[in-house]
Design an enzyme around this catalytic site. Structure first.
Site, PDB file in Angstrom:
ATOM      1  CG  ASP A 151      -1.951   1.138   1.047  1.00  0.00           C
ATOM      2  OD1 ASP A 151      -3.106   0.683   0.355  1.00  0.00           O
ATOM      3  OD2 ASP A 151      -1.908   2.189   1.809  1.00  0.00           O
ATOM      4  CD1 TRP A 152      -1.380   5.697   1.088  1.00  0.00           C
ATOM      5  CD2 TRP A 152       0.566   6.721   0.477  1.00  0.00           C
ATOM      6  NE1 TRP A 152      -1.568   6.643   0.065  1.00  0.00           N
ATOM      7  CE2 TRP A 152      -0.575   7.453  -0.058  1.00  0.00           C
ATOM      8  CE3 TRP A 152       1.704   7.135   0.448  1.00  0.00           C
ATOM      9  CZ2 TRP A 152      -0.259   8.942  -0.547  1.00  0.00           C
ATOM     10  CZ3 TRP A 152       1.983   8.430  -0.047  1.00  0.00           C
ATOM     11  CH2 TRP A 152       0.903   9.261  -0.712  1.00  0.00           C
ATOM     12  CD1 TRP A 179      -8.868   4.303  -1.319  1.00  0.00           C
ATOM     13  CD2 TRP A 179     -10.183   4.012   0.709  1.00  0.00           C
ATOM     14  NE1 TRP A 179      -8.290   4.633  -0.137  1.00  0.00           N
ATOM     15  CE2 TRP A 179      -9.021   4.487   0.804  1.00  0.00           C
ATOM     16  CE3 TRP A 179     -11.183   3.801   1.427  1.00  0.00           C
ATOM     17  CZ2 TRP A 179      -8.609   4.683   2.350  1.00  0.00           C
ATOM     18  CZ3 TRP A 179     -10.887   3.908   2.844  1.00  0.00           C
ATOM     19  CH2 TRP A 179      -9.533   4.333   3.111  1.00  0.00           C
ATOM     20  CG  ASP A 239      -5.552  -5.140  -3.397  1.00  0.00           C
ATOM     21  OD1 ASP A 239      -6.894  -4.471  -3.239  1.00  0.00           O
ATOM     22  OD2 ASP A 239      -4.293  -4.725  -3.461  1.00  0.00           O
ATOM     23  CG  HIS A 265      -5.355  -3.604   0.101  1.00  0.00           C
ATOM     24  ND1 HIS A 265      -4.744  -3.324  -1.240  1.00  0.00           N
ATOM     25  CD2 HIS A 265      -4.935  -2.614   0.863  1.00  0.00           C
ATOM     26  CE1 HIS A 265      -3.769  -2.101  -0.918  1.00  0.00           C
ATOM     27  NE2 HIS A 265      -4.077  -1.799   0.494  1.00  0.00           N
TER      28      HIS A 265
END
Length: 306
Positions: free
Chosen positions: A123-124, A164, A250, A280
């Site tokens: 993710d980030w 999202w 995901d 995810h």
């Protein structure tokens, strides 16, 4: 910079998370300092594995991966981004920018004098981690990317991400644990959900998690477009071992692994995998499997002593 600090009592007796906290101070860019939390487990002279989390999780996400790695002699470092976990939380959304997050997390490399690092990013953790790799390639020995990407805004994000992002801005109360729950394929227990909510006792603590979705470049007028393009130019020259371990469930990052395999030379010849029954947050769904993939990747790609 005005900020909040989650009381230590909020982190007492969290399920599966009995690690000792460590802290560094980082510049808040307004004349003050913020406290950043990180885990530091395993042998101090072991090879370093740096694990970067994303939105809206924190180092708790990696709790079930740490022991399998430290038992093999590795040193595992897992920071909490500013605004997350046990790190300080600026109260104004404008205090959070992509560049500030990058500069804050860079302190983990510099203040801890890390080298020969194996990066694990999701993710980030990938948006920030891949920028770090591009800007400090000499620090990193290997990279494992899971369910992440480094967007430039040159390509429209998928429908799943845009839904999202809209949800994250419109929902009256930001449901941190609910977001984690909705992005896993396994049933999370109440105590685990409580642990994800622990850093955020009230909405005042959630400026960072609210702002993160807006910091992802979705068009070419984003302030980080040029910097991310430059990062890709460096990544296209990165020849050190690089593996993708995305999950099979995901919708947000699906296909990102193929792009990395095409563009990053270090991916060639690696045993890329798709982890089954993983959402995810595959660290929640398949932590043991992901740890096994990581250990095999490290064993297959020993650091040269020449």
């Amino acid at each position: 910079m005005q900020h909040l600090r989650t009381p230590d009592t909020c982190f007492k007796d969290l399920s599966g998370y009995s690690f000792e906290p460590h802290y560094i101070n980082v510049d808040d860019f307004e004349g003050g300092e913020l406290r950043m939390h990180y885990l530091d487990e395993g042998e101090r002279d072991g090879e370093v594995i740096l694990m970067l989390h994303g939105e809206p999780s924190w180092s708790y996400l990696y709790r079930n991966m740490i022991s399998p790695l430290t038992q093999q002699g590795y040193r595992v470092i897992a920071p909490d981004l500013i605004g997350f976990g046990r790190s300080d939380k600026p109260t104004e959304r404008g205090d959070y920018t992509f560049q500030r997050h990058l500069d804050w997390i860079r302190n983990i490399l510099t203040q801890l004098s890390l080298s020969q690092v194996t990066l694990v990013c999701q993710d980030w953790g990938g948006l920030l981690g891949l920028r770090l790799v591009a800007e400090h390639p000499e620090v990193f020995a290997r990279v494992l990317a899971a369910n992440t990407m480094l967007p430039t805004g040159d390509h429209a994000p998928g429908e799943a991400f845009m839904k999202w992002r809209t949800f994250s801005q419109e929902v009256p109360e930001f449901p941190v644990a609910g977001i984690i729950k909705g992005a896993t394929v396994t049933e999370l227990t109440a105590d685990v959900l409580d642990a994800y909510n622990a850093p955020f006792p009230t909405e005042e603590y959630k400026a960072g998690v609210r702002q993160f979705p807006l910091l992802v470049p979705v068009s070419t007028d984003d302030p980080q477009t040029d910097a991310n393009r430059q990062a890709w130019q460096m990544l296209q020259q990165f020849k050190k071992p690089f593996i993708t371990a995305f999950s099979d469930s995901d919708p947000v990052t699906a296909g990102g692994d193929e792009i990395m395999q095409k563009l990053i030379p270090g991916t060639q010849g690696q045993s890329h995998t798709t982890i089954k029954q993983g959402g995810h947050f595959l660290q929640e769904d398949q932590p043991v499997q992901l740890a096994k993939v990581l250990l095999q990747f490290i064993n297959d790609n020993p650091i040269s002593t020449n």
